[in-house]
Structure formats: structure tokens, C-alpha cells
Motif scaffolding. Structure first.
Motif, mmCIF file in Angstrom:
data_model
loop_
_atom_site.group_PDB
_atom_site.id
_atom_site.type_symbol
_atom_site.label_atom_id
_atom_site.label_comp_id
_atom_site.label_asym_id
_atom_site.label_seq_id
_atom_site.Cartn_x
_atom_site.Cartn_y
_atom_site.Cartn_z
ATOM 1 N N GLY A 138 0.825 -1.205 0.000
ATOM 2 C CA GLY A 138 0.000 0.000 0.000
ATOM 3 C C GLY A 138 0.862 1.259 0.000
ATOM 4 O O GLY A 138 0.635 2.198 -0.772
ATOM 5 N N GLU A 139 1.887 1.261 0.875
ATOM 6 C CA GLU A 139 2.760 2.447 0.980
ATOM 7 C C GLU A 139 3.514 2.698 -0.321
ATOM 8 O O GLU A 139 3.595 3.824 -0.812
ATOM 9 C CB GLU A 139 3.792 2.236 2.094
ATOM 10 C CG GLU A 139 3.234 2.401 3.492
ATOM 11 C CD GLU A 139 4.126 1.716 4.537
ATOM 12 O OE1 GLU A 139 5.331 1.524 4.253
ATOM 13 O OE2 GLU A 139 3.604 1.364 5.613
ATOM 14 N N ARG A 140 4.077 1.600 -0.878
ATOM 15 C CA ARG A 140 4.872 1.767 -2.101
ATOM 16 C C ARG A 140 3.998 2.130 -3.301
ATOM 17 O O ARG A 140 4.419 2.893 -4.177
ATOM 18 C CB ARG A 140 5.677 0.496 -2.384
ATOM 19 C CG ARG A 140 6.758 0.297 -1.344
ATOM 20 C CD ARG A 140 7.674 -0.857 -1.662
ATOM 21 N NE ARG A 140 8.692 -0.972 -0.623
ATOM 22 C CZ ARG A 140 9.705 -1.821 -0.648
ATOM 23 N NH1 ARG A 140 9.839 -2.663 -1.662
ATOM 24 N NH2 ARG A 140 10.583 -1.846 0.313
ATOM 25 N N ALA A 141 2.780 1.594 -3.334
ATOM 26 C CA ALA A 141 1.865 1.938 -4.440
ATOM 27 C C ALA A 141 1.515 3.431 -4.376
ATOM 28 O O ALA A 141 1.410 4.099 -5.413
ATOM 29 C CB ALA A 141 0.607 1.076 -4.374
ATOM 30 N N LEU A 142 1.370 3.950 -3.167
ATOM 31 C CA LEU A 142 1.077 5.387 -3.027
ATOM 32 C C LEU A 142 2.283 6.244 -3.417
ATOM 33 O O LEU A 142 2.134 7.286 -4.076
ATOM 34 C CB LEU A 142 0.655 5.704 -1.594
ATOM 35 C CG LEU A 142 -0.778 5.319 -1.234
ATOM 36 C CD1 LEU A 142 -1.014 5.491 0.262
ATOM 37 C CD2 LEU A 142 -1.796 6.136 -2.044
ATOM 38 N N ALA A 143 3.471 5.779 -3.015
ATOM 39 C CA ALA A 143 4.689 6.524 -3.377
ATOM 40 C C ALA A 143 4.842 6.540 -4.905
ATOM 41 O O ALA A 143 5.214 7.564 -5.499
ATOM 42 C CB ALA A 143 5.911 5.885 -2.721
ATOM 43 N N HIS A 144 4.537 5.417 -5.541
ATOM 44 C CA HIS A 144 4.602 5.324 -7.005
ATOM 45 C C HIS A 144 3.603 6.299 -7.648
ATOM 46 O O HIS A 144 3.935 7.034 -8.580
ATOM 47 C CB HIS A 144 4.310 3.878 -7.419
ATOM 48 C CG HIS A 144 3.848 3.677 -8.819
ATOM 49 N ND1 HIS A 144 4.672 3.807 -9.918
ATOM 50 C CD2 HIS A 144 2.621 3.359 -9.318
ATOM 51 C CE1 HIS A 144 3.990 3.566 -11.017
ATOM 52 N NE2 HIS A 144 2.749 3.301 -10.689
ATOM 53 N N LEU A 145 2.388 6.327 -7.114
ATOM 54 C CA LEU A 145 1.378 7.234 -7.679
ATOM 55 C C LEU A 145 1.819 8.691 -7.515
ATOM 56 O O LEU A 145 1.666 9.513 -8.439
ATOM 57 C CB LEU A 145 0.024 6.982 -7.002
ATOM 58 C CG LEU A 145 -1.139 7.862 -7.435
ATOM 59 C CD1 LEU A 145 -1.357 7.813 -8.956
ATOM 60 C CD2 LEU A 145 -2.434 7.438 -6.723
ATOM 61 N N ALA A 146 2.403 9.001 -6.355
ATOM 62 C CA ALA A 146 2.891 10.368 -6.140
ATOM 63 C C ALA A 146 3.985 10.704 -7.161
ATOM 64 O O ALA A 146 4.028 11.823 -7.702
ATOM 65 C CB ALA A 146 3.435 10.512 -4.712
ATOM 66 N N ASP A 147 4.837 9.726 -7.473
ATOM 67 C CA ASP A 147 5.900 9.938 -8.476
ATOM 68 C C ASP A 147 5.307 10.148 -9.863
ATOM 69 O O ASP A 147 5.761 11.007 -10.625
ATOM 70 C CB ASP A 147 6.835 8.720 -8.521
ATOM 71 C CG ASP A 147 7.876 8.758 -7.405
ATOM 72 O OD1 ASP A 147 7.956 9.783 -6.698
ATOM 73 O OD2 ASP A 147 8.589 7.747 -7.249
ATOM 74 N N VAL A 148 4.302 9.349 -10.202
ATOM 75 C CA VAL A 148 3.661 9.500 -11.521
ATOM 76 C C VAL A 148 3.059 10.904 -11.630
ATOM 77 O O VAL A 148 3.209 11.587 -12.647
ATOM 78 C CB VAL A 148 2.587 8.407 -11.755
ATOM 79 C CG1 VAL A 148 1.805 8.689 -13.033
ATOM 80 C CG2 VAL A 148 3.230 7.023 -11.833
ATOM 81 N N LEU A 149 2.431 11.347 -10.552
ATOM 82 C CA LEU A 149 1.855 12.706 -10.564
ATOM 83 C C LEU A 149 2.949 13.755 -10.746
ATOM 84 O O LEU A 149 2.784 14.717 -11.509
ATOM 85 C CB LEU A 149 1.099 12.970 -9.264
ATOM 86 C CG LEU A 149 -0.272 12.312 -9.155
ATOM 87 C CD1 LEU A 149 -0.822 12.449 -7.740
ATOM 88 C CD2 LEU A 149 -1.251 12.940 -10.155
ATOM 89 N N MET A 150 4.063 13.543 -10.060
ATOM 90 C CA MET A 150 5.153 14.525 -10.147
ATOM 91 C C MET A 150 5.634 14.660 -11.600
ATOM 92 O O MET A 150 5.764 15.769 -12.115
ATOM 93 C CB MET A 150 6.308 14.077 -9.243
ATOM 94 C CG MET A 150 7.537 14.953 -9.295
ATOM 95 S SD MET A 150 8.819 14.321 -8.189
ATOM 96 C CE MET A 150 9.393 12.886 -9.098
#
Ligand SMILES: Cc1ncc(COP(=O)(O)O)c(C=O)c1O
Length: 451
Positions: A192-204
Motif C-alpha cells: 500500500g505504501e509503495r503503491a502510493l509513493a509510485h502514484l505520487a511519483d507519476v503525478l510529479m
């Protein structure tokens, strides 16, 4: 005469083969069963061969076949008023919208009605784009959002490939999938944590100020019954809030009791800005879907026309069936029954089957929404059949499905999985009988295990 002889000689079969162009099919290679009747969790063909429906047709038949009160409500509405144009108001439509919004979380208190799920996701994207003035939409790999031009672009599975290039501005990201983690996570929490970090990176890297919406299936359906780890959806909500992005929950399959809640997001207490629904809202007795719209987004179109519509938006017959279905759910405690089926029967039984069948790699789900993921090798997790397998490569899954059907169980299969998704109204005994058939049929899958 065998069942097949009777079926294939019928007029319905002959006309079908001559004139009906079927979805997703090579027209010359299919051999559809002619359904002659159905009741509750069962349907039967013209020869009287009965099947226990572990697929709820297309995971839409939440209330079961031919619920007498639902049939009666449709007849009553048909006698009263069959159709009105969308510009008019109508009591069936008004009541359906009120009931749906009373069930929805947060400030989701308006409904735009459609004829099904694809039109719902299409319109959710249109609303989000116009509301934000931005154009990009983020959706996940391993998702399905419909087959119309826009919704197939939103879709993250191989059904999209033949329709590419599609709608500009749709960007894909990976959602959580603990069993086959894209993030090498060790457990659900880390996934869950890593999937959120990935989504934040995609947004960036996409530029969050260009993103109108993040759309996801609250619990991914056809692509694997992927239940998000606790905290994941709230994390997506927070990212949306941080960047002014519209959060769209596609609950076409997961909603209306399938996950043991009215809306699957209720399981995590998260309120999206838009919810797409269809299927279970009226169990497909008539075509109906829609978008539940937050007051904030609806207000964007208070003084400015919403540039979208459908001749049958809020069709009275379909809406009357939604009203009746929601009331039946409440009167008969169907949501509570769905929770019981998952917690007390499906979950424990599948976990017990996993102990005995070497072909079971993973079982997961909630409510009446479960996947059994089949593998050749538990250690390597090599799937029983390759991703998107067809023809001979898909043979082990076809054999498994055949073994179920021979024993009177109609399974739902996709890639290397079988899903346990019967009507929410199935009785405990029927469910146990179906799971016992699954147990037998899994021996066919076990025979393909290599390690
Ligand atoms: C999650 C999801 N969204 C959208 C759709 C499309 O719905 P429809 O087939 O009613 O257009 C489906 C259909 O299976 C679905 O499962």
C-alpha cells in the motif's frame, strides 16, 4: 437426445448463430448455451440442464434471477409509464436518484443516469475535465472501465489494445497487488505504501496541475479481485486533495452489496468525488448505470449546461427497477447476508481449499467478491496459464471451466483465475454445494502443477 443436441437444434440457437453478433467473440468459434429460464442463483438451458450461477451472469446479478418483487415493480411501472425524455422529471427517476444519493458517502448527492457502466466512466471523465479545466486522467493497469471509445482507453487490460490509439491524455499507473507486487513489497502494508509513493511519483512527472482525475476500481473486479490494502484509498484521496484532482471510484462491479457494503468505498470510509455505478444497482433487469456526483462538481454545471446526455438517461422502467431493488435489499438484509457469505463461508472454505490444492497460489476477496488464483508452481508463482492466453495456451483453464460446467456449476474465469461471485442472495447450502464442485474441479488444475 443429449442436452447439446436439443440446444443446438432450437430455433433460438439457429437464429443466434445466423444473426446475433456477440461481444468480444470470433463469431464462427462460439457455441452459446441457450438459456431457457432462471430463478434465484440457478439458470437452465432448453434441455433442462441446470447450472448454479457462480458468475452472476457478468457479475451483475446481485439479487438473483427473477426476484418476484423486482419483476412486479417493473410490470407496475410498465403499466404506468414506459418512457419519458430526459428533459422531463419523473417519479421513478426522482426516487431512484434520492435513494442512491442517500446511500452514497460524503456530499455525493446528485445522479447522472446512463444505460450502463461504460457511459458512466465516460461521463465521469467529462465532468472531471470540465470541472478542473485540466485534461489528463490517470487509471491503473489491470483495470476495466468499459468498451466505448473513451472507457476502453481508460481500461488497463488487453481488451484496450485493438482500440488504440485512444483518447489522448490517459496515463496508466500500477495499483496495489500484494501477490504480484510491482514494487517488490514484502507484505500488504508495504504494498500500500509503495503503491502510493509510485502514484505520487507519476503525478510529479506528469505534472499534477495537468491531471483532472484519478479513476480506479475501488476493488479491481475482472482483473483479479484486487482488494486495496488498508490506507491505500485514503492515500489516493489525500493526493487528490493535495493537487485539486477529482477522485473517481468505478464501482460498476464492486458496488451495491458485492463487497458487503452499499458502496465498496464504505469499507474504508473514503468519499470520492464521483462514483460510477451500474450492474448491481438493479441487477441488470434493465440496462442502467450512472455517476453519483458531488455537490461541488454538480455546482460547476449550475449556470453552465452540462455538455452530455442520453435519450434514455433516467429511463423510468430502469429507475423503477432500481428503486425496487434498493428497497428489497433493505427489507431482506441482503447487504448483511453478503457479509456473512464472505466472512463465514467463502473466505474460510477457499482458504481450506488452498491448503489441499497445490494449484491454488492465492485466495483473496471480501463480501461475495473472491478470486482463486491458480499457479503451476507455488514457489515461483508461475500462473497456470500465461497472461492473456488464448487457444492451446489457455487449455488448462478451459479444462477447469469444463469440469465445473459438467458438474452443474457455471464458473467465472479470467486469465489464470476463477472468481467466486454468485448472487448475493445465494443460500448457505447452495453456496457450499457450489464450493464443493469447485473443490472437485480444482483437481483438473492440480494436474497441471509442475512443482
Ligand atoms: C469496473 C467496471 N467498469 C465499467 C464496466 C463497463 O460496464 P458496461 O459493460 O455496463 O458498459 C464494467 C463491466 O464489466 C466494470 O466491471
Amino acid at each position: 437426445m443429449t442436452a447439446t443436441d436439443t440446444t443446438t437444434s432450437s430455433r433460438a440457437y439457429a437464429d443466434d448463430r445466423a444473426h446475433v453478433f456477440h461481444s468480444w467473440s470470433a463469431q464462427g468459434l462460439i457455441d452459446p448455451v441457450v438459456i431457457a429460464g432462471a430463478e434465484g442463483s440457478w439458470f437452465w438451458d432448453e434441455a433442462g440442464t441446470r447450472y448454479l450461477d457462480f458468475s452472476s451472469q457478468l457479475v451483475n446479478l446481485n439479487i438473483g434471477h427473477q426476484h418476484p418483487k423486482l419483476v412486479a415493480a417493473i410490470k407496475e411501472q410498465a403499466d404506468k409509464l414506459c418512457t419519458v425524455a430526459p428533459i422531463f422529471a419523473n417519479d421513478a427517476r426522482s426516487e431512484a436518484a434520492r435513494l442512491i444519493t442517500e446511500l452514497a458517502p460524503g456530499d455525493l448527492d446528485m445522479v447522472f443516469f446512463t444505460n450502463g457502466g461504460a457511459e458512466a466512466t465516460e461521463n465521469a471523465v467529462r465532468m472531471a475535465r470540465l470541472h478542473t479545466g485540466r485534461h489528463k486522467v490517470l487509471t491503473t493497469y489491470r483495470s476495466y472501465h468499459g468498451a466505448t471509445g473513451g472507457s476502453i482507453t481508460l481500461t488497463g487490460d488487453p481488451r484496450r489494445w485493438p482500440s488504440e490509439p485512444g483518447l489522448p491524455g490517459v496515463v496508466k499507473f500500477w495499483g496495489p497487488y500484494p501477490y504480484r507486487s510491482a514494487f517488490h513489497a514484502a507484505d500488504e502494508a508495504e504494498e500500500g505504501e509503495r503503491a502510493l509513493a509510485h502514484l505520487a511519483d507519476v503525478l510529479m512527472v506528469e505534472g499534477p496541475q495537468t491531471v483532472a482525475a484519478i479513476m480506479l476500481e475501488t476493488v479491481v473486479g475482472t482483473n483479479g479481485i484486487l482488494v486495496p490494502p488498508d490506507g491505500y484509498l485514503q492515500g489516493v484521496r489525500d493526493l487528490c486533495d493535495q493537487h485539486g484532482i477529482v477522485m473517481v471510484a468505478d464501482e460498476v462491479m464492486a458496488g451495491f452489496g458485492r463487497c458487503g457494503e452499499w458502496f465498496a468505498v464504505d469499507h474504508w470510509d473514503v468519499a470520492p468525488d464521483l462514483i460510477c455505478f451500474a450492474k448491481g444497482v438493479n441487477s441488470g433487469y434493465l440496462p442502467l448505470g450512472g455517476v453519483v456526483v458531488s455537490r461541488r462538481i454538480a455546482d460547476t454545471f449550475a449556470e453552465r449546461p452540462y455538455p452530455g446526455g442520453l435519450t434514455y438517461s433516467g429511463h423510468p422502467l430502469a429507475c423503477a427497477s432500481a428503486v425496487a431493488s434498493i428497497n428489497i435489499f433493505k427489507d431482506e438484509g441482503i447487504i448483511e447476508h453478503a457479509r456473512h457469505l464472505g466472512a463465514d463461508i467463502i473466505g474460510p472454505t477457499l482458504r481450506e481449499l488452498a491448503d489441499r490444492h497445490p494449484s491454488i497460489g492465492d485466495v483473496r476477496g471480501l463480501g461475495v467478491f473472491w478470486a482463486v488464483e491458480l499457479v503451476k508452481d507455488r514457489e515461483t508463482r508461475e500462473p497456470l496459464v500465461p497472461f492473456n492466453a488464448v487457444g492451446p495456451a489457455a487449455a488448462p483453464m478451459n479444462e477447469f471451466a469444463g469440469a465445473c460446467k459438467q458438474r452443474g456449476l457455471w464458473p467465472f474465469t479470467h486469465f489464470n483465475r476463477t472468481h467466486v461471485v454468485p448472487p448475493l442472495t445465494i443460500s448457505d447450502d447452495e453456496l457450499r454445494a457450489g464450493l464443493a464442485i469447485l473443490d472437485e474441479a480444482l483437481e483438473v488444475a492440480d494436474a497441471h502443477v509442475t512443482a
